[in-house]
Scaffold this motif. Structure first.
Motif, PDB file in Angstrom:
ATOM      1  N   VAL A  23      31.866 -25.141  42.243  1.00  0.00           N
ATOM      2  CA  VAL A  23      33.015 -24.414  41.709  1.00  0.00           C
ATOM      3  C   VAL A  23      33.474 -23.287  42.635  1.00  0.00           C
ATOM      4  N   ARG A  24      33.053 -23.345  43.893  1.00  0.00           N
ATOM      5  CA  ARG A  24      33.534 -22.390  44.890  1.00  0.00           C
ATOM      6  C   ARG A  24      34.921 -22.809  45.369  1.00  0.00           C
ATOM      7  N   SER A  25      35.510 -22.017  46.229  1.00  0.00           N
ATOM      8  CA  SER A  25      36.822 -22.354  46.794  1.00  0.00           C
ATOM      9  C   SER A  25      36.687 -23.563  47.713  1.00  0.00           C
ATOM     10  N   TYR A  26      37.817 -24.192  48.009  1.00  0.00           N
ATOM     11  CA  TYR A  26      37.795 -25.352  48.902  1.00  0.00           C
ATOM     12  C   TYR A  26      37.271 -24.984  50.290  1.00  0.00           C
ATOM     13  N   SER A  27      37.604 -23.788  50.773  1.00  0.00           N
ATOM     14  CA  SER A  27      37.115 -23.381  52.099  1.00  0.00           C
ATOM     15  C   SER A  27      35.601 -23.172  52.083  1.00  0.00           C
ATOM     16  N   GLU A  28      35.058 -22.634  50.999  1.00  0.00           N
ATOM     17  CA  GLU A  28      33.607 -22.489  50.892  1.00  0.00           C
ATOM     18  C   GLU A  28      32.948 -23.866  50.849  1.00  0.00           C
ATOM     19  N   HIS A  33      28.164 -27.983  51.567  1.00  0.00           N
ATOM     20  CA  HIS A  33      28.020 -28.326  50.155  1.00  0.00           C
ATOM     21  C   HIS A  33      26.927 -29.371  49.974  1.00  0.00           C
ATOM     22  N   ILE A  34      26.525 -29.554  48.735  1.00  0.00           N
ATOM     23  CA  ILE A  34      25.551 -30.579  48.376  1.00  0.00           C
ATOM     24  C   ILE A  34      26.195 -31.942  48.629  1.00  0.00           C
ATOM     25  N   PRO A  35      25.483 -32.896  49.230  1.00  0.00           N
ATOM     26  CA  PRO A  35      26.066 -34.229  49.448  1.00  0.00           C
ATOM     27  C   PRO A  35      26.591 -34.850  48.149  1.00  0.00           C
ATOM     28  N   ASN A  36      27.774 -35.424  48.224  1.00  0.00           N
ATOM     29  CA  ASN A  36      28.432 -36.108  47.099  1.00  0.00           C
ATOM     30  C   ASN A  36      28.832 -35.179  45.956  1.00  0.00           C
ATOM     31  N   ALA A  37      28.810 -33.879  46.188  1.00  0.00           N
ATOM     32  CA  ALA A  37      29.227 -32.947  45.142  1.00  0.00           C
ATOM     33  C   ALA A  37      30.726 -33.089  44.881  1.00  0.00           C
ATOM     34  N   SER A  39      34.100 -31.143  44.081  1.00  0.00           N
ATOM     35  CA  SER A  39      34.635 -29.803  44.305  1.00  0.00           C
ATOM     36  C   SER A  39      35.807 -29.540  43.367  1.00  0.00           C
ATOM     37  N   ILE A  40      35.596 -28.599  42.447  1.00  0.00           N
ATOM     38  CA  ILE A  40      36.677 -28.107  41.592  1.00  0.00           C
ATOM     39  C   ILE A  40      36.501 -26.588  41.500  1.00  0.00           C
ATOM     40  N   PRO A  41      37.327 -25.840  42.218  1.00  0.00           N
ATOM     41  CA  PRO A  41      37.206 -24.377  42.147  1.00  0.00           C
ATOM     42  C   PRO A  41      37.319 -23.876  40.707  1.00  0.00           C
ATOM     43  N   ILE A  42      36.604 -22.829  40.412  1.00  0.00           N
ATOM     44  CA  ILE A  42      36.539 -22.295  39.053  1.00  0.00           C
ATOM     45  C   ILE A  42      37.927 -22.023  38.493  1.00  0.00           C
ATOM     46  N   ASP A  43      38.858 -21.557  39.325  1.00  0.00           N
ATOM     47  CA  ASP A  43      40.188 -21.236  38.813  1.00  0.00           C
ATOM     48  C   ASP A  43      41.038 -22.475  38.527  1.00  0.00           C
ATOM     49  N   LYS A  56      30.684 -36.756  30.989  1.00  0.00           N
ATOM     50  CA  LYS A  56      30.470 -35.911  29.814  1.00  0.00           C
ATOM     51  C   LYS A  56      29.058 -36.013  29.242  1.00  0.00           C
ATOM     52  N   ASN A  57      28.423 -37.167  29.371  1.00  0.00           N
ATOM     53  CA  ASN A  57      27.073 -37.352  28.827  1.00  0.00           C
ATOM     54  C   ASN A  57      26.028 -37.518  29.922  1.00  0.00           C
ATOM     55  N   GLU A  58      26.343 -37.041  31.115  1.00  0.00           N
ATOM     56  CA  GLU A  58      25.393 -37.100  32.228  1.00  0.00           C
ATOM     57  C   GLU A  58      24.959 -35.690  32.606  1.00  0.00           C
ATOM     58  N   ASN A  59      23.874 -35.603  33.367  1.00  0.00           N
ATOM     59  CA  ASN A  59      23.418 -34.318  33.878  1.00  0.00           C
ATOM     60  C   ASN A  59      24.423 -33.813  34.910  1.00  0.00           C
ATOM     61  N   ILE A  60      24.865 -32.570  34.731  1.00  0.00           N
ATOM     62  CA  ILE A  60      25.763 -31.937  35.694  1.00  0.00           C
ATOM     63  C   ILE A  60      25.141 -30.617  36.114  1.00  0.00           C
ATOM     64  N   VAL A  61      24.860 -30.502  37.412  1.00  0.00           N
ATOM     65  CA  VAL A  61      24.354 -29.256  37.984  1.00  0.00           C
ATOM     66  C   VAL A  61      25.546 -28.539  38.600  1.00  0.00           C
ATOM     67  N   ILE A  62      25.791 -27.323  38.149  1.00  0.00           N
ATOM     68  CA  ILE A  62      26.935 -26.550  38.608  1.00  0.00           C
ATOM     69  C   ILE A  62      26.439 -25.421  39.500  1.00  0.00           C
ATOM     70  N   TYR A  63      27.108 -25.260  40.642  1.00  0.00           N
ATOM     71  CA  TYR A  63      26.696 -24.197  41.555  1.00  0.00           C
ATOM     72  C   TYR A  63      27.888 -23.500  42.193  1.00  0.00           C
ATOM     73  N   CYS A  64      27.614 -22.298  42.685  1.00  0.00           N
ATOM     74  CA  CYS A  64      28.582 -21.501  43.432  1.00  0.00           C
ATOM     75  C   CYS A  64      27.784 -20.712  44.470  1.00  0.00           C
ATOM     76  N   SER A  65      28.303 -19.595  44.915  1.00  0.00           N
ATOM     77  CA  SER A  65      27.596 -18.799  45.928  1.00  0.00           C
ATOM     78  C   SER A  65      26.491 -17.943  45.354  1.00  0.00           C
ATOM     79  N   SER A  66      26.732 -17.356  44.168  1.00  0.00           N
ATOM     80  CA  SER A  66      25.768 -16.405  43.618  1.00  0.00           C
ATOM     81  C   SER A  66      25.227 -16.771  42.241  1.00  0.00           C
TER      82      SER A  66
END
Length: 101
Positions: A23-28, A33-37, A39-43, A56-66
């Motif tokens: 959920v970081r920016s496209y430039s970040e 990034h994690i392989p095959n992640a 990318s949808i920025p939080i905004d 919707k019914n699968e495991n989703i690991v969400i990450y950003c910078s902090s």
């Protein structure tokens, strides 16, 4: 929603048992990034939530910078019916060895 450590995220990554959402920016994302992640920025998450519907019914690991933006995104997805949401606490920095650039 569950907060997870880098070790739990690595376990998901090694077992290919989760979708990773950046959920970081496209430039970040382009910087690394994690392989095959996905990318949808939080905004943009609210307007692009339909892209995640197949997961919707699968495991989703969400990450950003902090861990701050990912916590917000995790809460949002949980409120919108996503069942298996995992927030990577502390952000992506501890996973530098797993990133693709």
């Amino acid at each position: 929603m569950k907060n997870i450590s880098k070790y739990e995220a690595i376990n998901f990554l090694n077992n290919r048992d989760a979708i990773f959402l950046d959920v970081r920016s496209y430039s970040e994302f382009e910087y690394g990034h994690i392989p095959n992640a996905i990318s949808i920025p939080i905004d943009e998450l609210n307007e692009k939530i339909d892209l995640l519907e197949p997961y919707k019914n699968e495991n989703i690991v969400i990450y950003c910078s902090s861990g701050s933006r990912s916590f917000t995104a995790s809460s949002f997805l949980s409120r919108n019916g996503f069942r298996y949401i995992y927030n990577l606490t502390g952000g992506i920095s501890p996973l530098q060895n797993y990133l693709v650039r």
